[in-house]
Design an enzyme around this catalytic site. Structure first.
Site, PDB file in Angstrom:
ATOM      1  N   TYR A  16       4.284   0.811  -2.432  1.00 51.51           N
ATOM      2  CA  TYR A  16       2.838  -0.609  -2.423  1.00 51.51           C
ATOM      3  C   TYR A  16       3.148  -1.789  -2.086  1.00 51.51           C
ATOM      4  O   TYR A  16       2.903  -2.725  -2.378  1.00 51.51           O
ATOM      5  CB  TYR A  16       3.831  -0.614  -4.600  1.00 51.51           C
ATOM      6  CG  TYR A  16       3.308   0.544  -5.177  1.00 51.51           C
ATOM      7  CD1 TYR A  16       1.952   1.520  -5.032  1.00 51.51           C
ATOM      8  CD2 TYR A  16       4.714   1.445  -4.962  1.00 51.51           C
ATOM      9  CE1 TYR A  16       1.976   2.277  -5.960  1.00 51.51           C
ATOM     10  CE2 TYR A  16       4.592   3.200  -6.258  1.00 51.51           C
ATOM     11  CZ  TYR A  16       2.653   3.293  -6.088  1.00 51.51           C
ATOM     12  OH  TYR A  16       2.364   4.404  -7.460  1.00 51.51           O
ATOM     13  N   HIS A  21      -1.680  -5.260  -5.842  1.00 54.23           N
ATOM     14  CA  HIS A  21      -0.870  -5.217  -7.251  1.00 54.23           C
ATOM     15  C   HIS A  21      -0.140  -5.799  -6.900  1.00 54.23           C
ATOM     16  O   HIS A  21       0.253  -5.688  -8.288  1.00 54.23           O
ATOM     17  CB  HIS A  21      -1.396  -3.962  -7.379  1.00 54.23           C
ATOM     18  CG  HIS A  21      -1.008  -3.364  -8.899  1.00 54.23           C
ATOM     19  ND1 HIS A  21      -2.239  -4.361 -10.281  1.00 54.23           N
ATOM     20  CD2 HIS A  21      -0.971  -2.033  -9.648  1.00 54.23           C
ATOM     21  CE1 HIS A  21      -1.970  -3.654 -10.677  1.00 54.23           C
ATOM     22  NE2 HIS A  21      -1.464  -2.087 -10.952  1.00 54.23           N
TER      23      HIS A  21
END
Length: 191
Positions: A16, A21
């Site tokens: 990630y 995000h």
């Protein structure tokens, strides 16, 4: 000495790292780095303490995953005895174009799972947020892949400029207040 809680939203895990995000993590990381703060793993978050201009900033990157961000937020707000109006949550926002940042003293989650959980844990949506526009440049049905994806090469310059502006917005939030900071940041167009 006034104290602030700066909350960057994102997901833990290298897959990630530096995705749209996780922009909240990237902004808070940059703020701490600029002011000599080092993140250390602690309860429900990676935490850095920064002292600047007679103020203390508790910077957190929750390790609870995005959908449970409220648990870490609430824990650190209570532990550090920070007033809700002295918190600032940095979050990605699909509904805002890449060229914009938007600060507000309150407002709904807009369907963002991290903000929804914070709202649930606090029992209110009246807490300051800095929304980092990520735009919605994705084909129908590809929202998840887009949000969890890396920035496109042509977006990098704008993203870097906005991270720098976001760090300044955190500083302004703590020194000149949210109203004046909103007037400065919300009108700016980033290219």
């Amino acid at each position: 000495m006034s104290k602030f809680l700066i909350v960057g939203l994102g997901n833990i895990g290298s897959e990630y790292a530096h995705t749209r995000h996780n922009i909240g993590f990237d902004v808070v990381q940059e703020f701490a780095l600029k002011h000599g703060g080092l993140f250390m793993n602690s309860r429900m978050a990676d935490v850095a303490e920064v002292k600047w201009k007679g103020k203390i900033f508790i910077c957190i990157k929750p390790t609870t995953y995005m959908n449970l961000s409220g648990k870490a937020f609430r824990y650190w707000m209570d532990k550090e005895k920070v007033a809700i109006e002295n918190t600032l949550t940095i979050v990605d926002d699909l509904a805002i174009p890449l060229s914009k940042l938007r600060m507000r003293s309150s407002g709904s989650s807009g369907g963002h799972n991290g903000l929804s959980d914070i709202e649930l844990m606090l029992g209110t949506d009246k807490y300051p947020k800095l929304r980092f526009g990520i735009g919605s440049n994705f084909p129908k049905g590809m929202q998840v892949e887009y949000v969890l994806g890396k920035w496109f090469p042509e977006e990098i310059t704008v993203v870097k400029n906005k991270i720098t502006a976001s760090v300044e917005a955190i500083e302004n939030f703590a020194t000149i207040g949210i109203e004046r900071t909103m007037n400065l940041i919300n009108k700016t167009e980033f290219t």
